[in-house]
Scaffold this motif. Structure first.
Motif, short mmCIF file in Angstrom:
data_model
loop_
_atom_site.label_atom_id
_atom_site.label_comp_id
_atom_site.label_asym_id
_atom_site.label_seq_id
_atom_site.Cartn_x
_atom_site.Cartn_y
_atom_site.Cartn_z
N GLN A 339 0.68 -1.24 -0.02
CA GLN A 339 0.07 0.17 0.03
C GLN A 339 0.85 1.28 0.10
O GLN A 339 0.30 2.18 -0.69
N VAL A 340 1.96 1.32 0.62
CA VAL A 340 2.76 2.40 0.56
C VAL A 340 3.62 2.74 -0.71
O VAL A 340 3.60 3.88 -1.19
N HIS A 341 3.45 1.67 -1.63
CA HIS A 341 4.11 1.89 -3.11
C HIS A 341 3.06 1.75 -4.09
O HIS A 341 3.41 1.91 -5.33
N MET A 342 1.81 1.82 -3.78
CA MET A 342 0.66 1.85 -4.60
C MET A 342 0.48 3.30 -5.13
O MET A 342 0.46 4.19 -4.37
N ASP A 343 -0.02 3.28 -6.41
CA ASP A 343 -0.61 4.44 -7.19
C ASP A 343 -2.24 4.27 -6.98
O ASP A 343 -2.89 3.56 -7.82
N HIS A 344 -2.61 4.76 -5.93
CA HIS A 344 -4.22 4.60 -5.80
C HIS A 344 -4.94 5.12 -6.80
O HIS A 344 -6.20 4.86 -7.02
N SER A 345 -4.66 6.14 -7.51
CA SER A 345 -5.40 6.98 -8.50
C SER A 345 -5.83 5.97 -9.67
O SER A 345 -6.81 6.06 -10.40
N ARG A 346 -4.98 5.01 -9.88
CA ARG A 346 -5.17 4.07 -10.92
C ARG A 346 -6.31 3.50 -10.77
O ARG A 346 -6.95 2.83 -11.74
N ILE A 347 -6.54 2.98 -9.47
CA ILE A 347 -7.92 2.10 -9.47
C ILE A 347 -9.01 3.11 -9.46
O ILE A 347 -9.85 2.24 -10.13
N ASP A 348 -8.97 4.15 -9.25
CA ASP A 348 -10.04 5.04 -9.57
C ASP A 348 -10.31 5.08 -11.25
O ASP A 348 -11.60 5.26 -11.72
N GLU A 349 -9.25 5.28 -11.82
CA GLU A 349 -9.51 5.24 -13.32
C GLU A 349 -10.07 3.98 -13.86
O GLU A 349 -11.00 3.81 -14.67
N ILE A 350 -9.73 2.77 -13.41
CA ILE A 350 -10.03 1.56 -13.74
C ILE A 350 -11.50 1.54 -13.31
O ILE A 350 -12.15 0.90 -14.20
N PHE A 351 -11.71 1.97 -12.11
CA PHE A 351 -13.35 1.69 -11.66
C PHE A 351 -14.35 2.59 -12.57
O PHE A 351 -15.17 2.14 -13.02
N SER A 352 -13.68 3.90 -12.92
CA SER A 352 -14.52 4.48 -13.82
C SER A 352 -14.64 4.04 -15.27
O SER A 352 -15.66 3.98 -15.69
N ASP A 353 -13.52 3.30 -15.54
CA ASP A 353 -13.93 2.53 -17.12
C ASP A 353 -14.68 1.51 -17.04
O ASP A 353 -15.63 1.38 -18.01
N ILE A 354 -14.58 0.71 -16.09
CA ILE A 354 -15.31 -0.66 -15.78
C ILE A 354 -16.87 -0.19 -15.48
O ILE A 354 -17.79 -0.74 -16.14
N GLN A 355 -16.91 0.93 -14.80
CA GLN A 355 -18.33 1.50 -14.54
C GLN A 355 -19.28 1.92 -15.75
O GLN A 355 -20.38 1.66 -15.87
N LYS A 356 -18.34 2.52 -16.71
CA LYS A 356 -18.95 2.92 -17.90
C LYS A 356 -19.20 1.66 -18.77
O LYS A 356 -20.52 1.71 -19.43
N GLU A 357 -18.55 0.80 -18.86
CA GLU A 357 -18.92 -0.53 -19.48
C GLU A 357 -20.04 -1.27 -18.95
O GLU A 357 -21.03 -1.51 -19.86
N ILE A 358 -20.34 -1.17 -17.90
CA ILE A 358 -21.30 -1.77 -17.21
C ILE A 358 -22.82 -0.84 -17.61
O ILE A 358 -23.75 -1.57 -17.74
N LYS A 359 -22.76 0.27 -17.66
CA LYS A 359 -23.93 1.05 -17.90
C LYS A 359 -24.00 0.89 -19.19
O LYS A 359 -25.45 0.94 -19.65
N LEU A 360 -23.18 0.85 -20.23
CA LEU A 360 -23.80 0.46 -21.47
C LEU A 360 -24.28 -0.76 -21.65
O LEU A 360 -25.34 -0.72 -22.57
N LEU A 361 -23.82 -1.92 -21.03
CA LEU A 361 -24.34 -3.12 -20.85
C LEU A 361 -25.89 -2.94 -20.37
O LEU A 361 -26.67 -3.65 -21.02
N ALA A 362 -26.18 -2.28 -19.41
CA ALA A 362 -27.37 -1.91 -19.05
C ALA A 362 -28.22 -1.30 -20.03
O ALA A 362 -29.66 -1.45 -19.90
N LYS A 363 -27.68 -0.41 -20.93
CA LYS A 363 -28.79 0.19 -21.80
C LYS A 363 -29.05 -0.51 -23.13
O LYS A 363 -30.18 -0.41 -23.69
#
Length: 364
Positions: A339-363
């Motif tokens: 955790q000391v050496h992680m770039d936590h912002s990358r998780i937020d970016e991946i979350f945003s990308d996957i969340q967009k894909e799920i929303k597209l699937l829902a449409k």
């Protein structure tokens, strides 16, 4: 809407090592993200964020809990959207049975371990080895526990009237499966009813059976044919074309602990320790294999032998649990380094990308 969440284990710490049924649950999904990375915590955080986003929506979710940390998730499936996301790192071996065209591996590692100091690298190597050793010790304890359990079973098998046991199975199957299914495409999904965890045995029986009209509680001692009854139900239900949920034993993965046909609104399950339940609502029924198929007085006849076997068995189960707790403690130390050496912002970016894909699937 928490009632829309089905909770279960797809992997387990068993007497035969780590065993998993992930492919059975992911098969048929169109869009699957398989997470990779040294940090288990980062994968859990990502999956939980997605879970939190969709838990209150009017859509059915499947939460795959971690046997090494049962309060955390290692997978999420939205079956109606054909979507899944799961921790795919060893020992899971996700995708060996089937990989779809739109299955994608996502590497969450955003740290450069080459920049770490020699002492830190040494700590990582040592912690990893110690964790794996603790897990191996747990599996050895459970394997010894299974050998003890086999002795337990034999006492009752030798006193079993198999014709009576067959009669119980036949009558139950007749009650459960009186007609053919009208469905054309049958599916069978395999999971674990519970899991050995650092906290001890954990299961989600109440969640899994929620909404069913009939629950049949199989009671009886070790070796009285509960798993055999369930296997016979599976064979007959498959012949008749029903969709099945088949739940394996988290201790001995070759045994079955539950069968569900949701189309017919029933579940049959092994309701003995460590997942012992009792009738609590309308439609619940007990089937006691000891009472129905074992010679009377068997408990009394072998009382001393049973007491010693039970003592040995509980000793091995406790040892296995303690080793799993040790492995988790060591893994937590590893996570603190990562955790000391992680770039936590990358998780937020991946979350945003996957969340967009799920929303597209829902449409769609």
């Amino acid at each position: 809407m928490s009632g829309n969440v089905l909770r279960y284990f797809a992997g387990g710490n068993t007497a035969k090592g780590f065993s998993h049924l992930y492919d059975s649950n992911l098969r048929g999904l169109d869009r699957v993200f398989i997470l990779s990375g040294k940090s288990c915590l980062e994968k859990k955080i990502l999956i939980q964020k997605l879970m939190d986003e969709w838990a209150e929506k009017d859509i059915k979710l499947e939460a795959l809990h971690s046997p090494n940390d049962p309060d955390s998730l290692e997978g999420l499936i939205i079956r109606d959207l054909g979507f899944g996301i799961v921790d795919g790192d060893s020992p899971r071996e996700i995708g060996k049975g089937f990989v779809g065209d739109r299955w994608e591996t996502v590497d969450l590692d955003a740290m450069d371990l080459s920049s770490l100091g020699a002492a830190t690298k040494k700590d990582i190597i040592q912690h990893t080895a110690n964790r794996d050793r603790a897990l191996d010790n747990a599996y050895q304890s459970y394997a010894e526990g299974l050998r003890v359990h086999d002795k337990w079973e034999k006492l009752y098998i030798d006193r079993m009237d198999f014709s009576k046991a067959d009669h119980v199975s036949d009558r139950l199957i007749l009650k459960l499966l009186s007609k053919e299914s009208t469905r054309k495409d049958r599916t069978s999904i395999r999971r674990f009813l519970g899991a050995a965890t650092p906290k001890g045995p954990v299961d989600f029986v109440e969640n899994i059976t929620s909404g069913l009209n009939k629950r049949f509680f199989l009671k009886g001692r070790a070796g009285t044919g509960k798993s055999t009854v369930l296997k016979k139900i599976v064979v007959e239900a498959e012949k008749r074309g029903y969709d099945l949920e088949i739940y394996h034993c988290g201790f001995d993965p070759d045994s079955l602990d539950m069968v569900i046909v949701r189309e017919l609104g029933w579940a049959v399950f092994d309701s003995t320790q460590p997942h012992e339940y009792f009738p609590s609502r309308k439609g619940d029924e007990v089937i006691d294999m000891y009472e129905l198929a074992v010679a009377p007085g068997t408990d009394e006849l072998y009382a001393n032998e049973i007491a010693e076997i039970e003592r040995q068995y509980r000793e091995q189960m406790k040892a296995g649990k303690d080793y799993l707790a040790e492995a988790k403690q060591i893994n937590d130390q590893l996570e603190s380094i990562y955790q000391v050496h992680m770039d936590h912002s990358r998780i937020d970016e991946i979350f945003s990308d996957i969340q967009k894909e799920i929303k597209l699937l829902a449409k769609d």
